[in-house]
Design a protein around this motif. Sequence first.
Motif, PDB file in Angstrom:
ATOM      1  N   TYR A   1       6.548   3.880  -8.387  1.00 30.55           N
ATOM      2  CA  TYR A   1       5.381   3.092  -8.814  1.00 30.55           C
ATOM      3  C   TYR A   1       4.444   3.946  -9.675  1.00 30.55           C
ATOM      4  CZ  TYR A   1       1.477  -0.201  -8.539  1.00 30.55           C
ATOM      5  OH  TYR A   1       0.462  -1.076  -8.847  1.00 30.55           O
ATOM      6  N   GLU A   2       4.220   5.161  -9.228  1.00 28.93           N
ATOM      7  CA  GLU A   2       3.301   6.057  -9.952  1.00 28.93           C
ATOM      8  C   GLU A   2       3.794   6.357 -11.366  1.00 28.93           C
ATOM      9  OE1 GLU A   2       3.052   9.362  -7.302  1.00 28.93           O
ATOM     10  OE2 GLU A   2       1.411   8.485  -6.124  1.00 28.93           O
TER      11      GLU A   2
ATOM     12  N   HIS B   1       0.836  -1.207   0.000  1.00 24.97           N
ATOM     13  CA  HIS B   1       0.000   0.000   0.000  1.00 24.97           C
ATOM     14  C   HIS B   1       0.871   1.259   0.000  1.00 24.97           C
ATOM     15  CE1 HIS B   1      -3.465  -2.468   0.389  1.00 24.97           C
ATOM     16  NE2 HIS B   1      -3.253  -2.817   1.643  1.00 24.97           N
ATOM     17  N   LYS B   2       1.987   1.193   0.703  1.00 23.24           N
ATOM     18  CA  LYS B   2       2.908   2.334   0.739  1.00 23.24           C
ATOM     19  C   LYS B   2       3.620   2.494  -0.604  1.00 23.24           C
ATOM     20  CE  LYS B   2       3.853   1.424   5.640  1.00 23.24           C
ATOM     21  NZ  LYS B   2       4.915   1.070   6.617  1.00 23.24           N
TER      22      LYS B   2
ATOM     23  N   LYS C   1       2.556   1.820  -3.553  1.00 23.08           N
ATOM     24  CA  LYS C   1       1.681   2.364  -4.597  1.00 23.08           C
ATOM     25  C   LYS C   1       1.558   3.886  -4.539  1.00 23.08           C
ATOM     26  CE  LYS C   1      -0.993  -1.816  -5.450  1.00 23.08           C
ATOM     27  NZ  LYS C   1      -2.328  -2.476  -5.450  1.00 23.08           N
ATOM     28  N   LYS C   2       2.048   4.460  -3.443  1.00 27.30           N
ATOM     29  CA  LYS C   2       2.049   5.919  -3.331  1.00 27.30           C
ATOM     30  C   LYS C   2       3.431   6.503  -3.642  1.00 27.30           C
ATOM     31  CE  LYS C   2      -1.464   5.762   0.321  1.00 27.30           C
ATOM     32  NZ  LYS C   2      -1.766   6.079   1.746  1.00 27.30           N
ATOM     33  N   HIS C   3       4.375   5.635  -3.960  1.00 26.57           N
ATOM     34  CA  HIS C   3       5.749   6.069  -4.205  1.00 26.57           C
ATOM     35  C   HIS C   3       5.911   6.522  -5.661  1.00 26.57           C
ATOM     36  CE1 HIS C   3      10.143   5.884  -4.508  1.00 26.57           C
ATOM     37  NE2 HIS C   3      10.173   5.900  -3.186  1.00 26.57           N
ATOM     38  N   PRO C   4       6.713   7.553  -5.914  1.00 29.28           N
ATOM     39  CA  PRO C   4       6.916   8.048  -7.292  1.00 29.28           C
ATOM     40  C   PRO C   4       7.375   6.969  -8.271  1.00 29.28           C
ATOM     41  CG  PRO C   4       7.800   9.606  -5.714  1.00 29.28           C
ATOM     42  CD  PRO C   4       7.394   8.408  -4.922  1.00 29.28           C
TER      43      PRO C   4
END
Length: 258
Positions: A194-195, A186-187, A189-192
């Motif tokens: 991954y984005e 979950h963490k 998916k908020k990381h640059p």
Amino acid sequence: MNYRTAIFLLFFCLFFIPLELVYGFAPDRTFVMVDCRDPQSKQAQFLRTTYTEAFRRLGYELDVQYHGNGTECTRLSQLGLVDGELSREKRYARKHKKLVCLTYPHYQTSYHALSWIPELEIYGWQSLRNRLFRVAYQRTDKRLERKLVQAIPLEKMIVVDDLAAGLDLLKEKRVDAFVVEELELHKVKKHPLYERGRVGVAGIMEKYSAHAYLHNKNGYLAKPISITLYEMKKEGLLDKFHEAVGYPDNFTDSTILE
């Protein structure tokens, strides 16, 4: 007083007056469960709070005893010297036939493989065998370490201190995969990384759950406790208990190994 009146009063006392008033003591309603976590850890606090409430709703008090290793907990529960164990994997039941697994888990999660290689697909630990993958994992996850040791050579395992360090290795292409637990995903998916699509999920390694276990002598309580946990989950109480102690970074430590 005739004998009929005496017999009536005797049966009235036996069936309608609490035992503690008749005999001067209360029946034992304390359940003793063992666990081998650090009692001050977030996991231990969550489990203690959760099962104290579950047993309370069924009219029991819970006494949790902590021991330094899982072997001692297994010995005590197998011999029936305690009423059960607070948290083990579901597969624990395969080797320990004197224990009953609660059907409703207090924890469910999964392991996911992250990679910078778009075409890479990894499903299950067996998919790592006979492939020259370099795989990173977090130092605190002893269960994951054991799984990796069984699948790949030690020289291909890269240990990191935290999530950021593992993602840095992916960014620099120094490892082919970084295996993380669901909470960590979950963490991610908020990381640059991954984005921006530079890191993605290559596959699911494993899904598993953690359950309480009761000795066979207490098996009659397995279903009522499971139902109680389910009701507590629906009420949002388990999430509240997690929030109260702080969500652990990783719930999968060595205390719930087989």
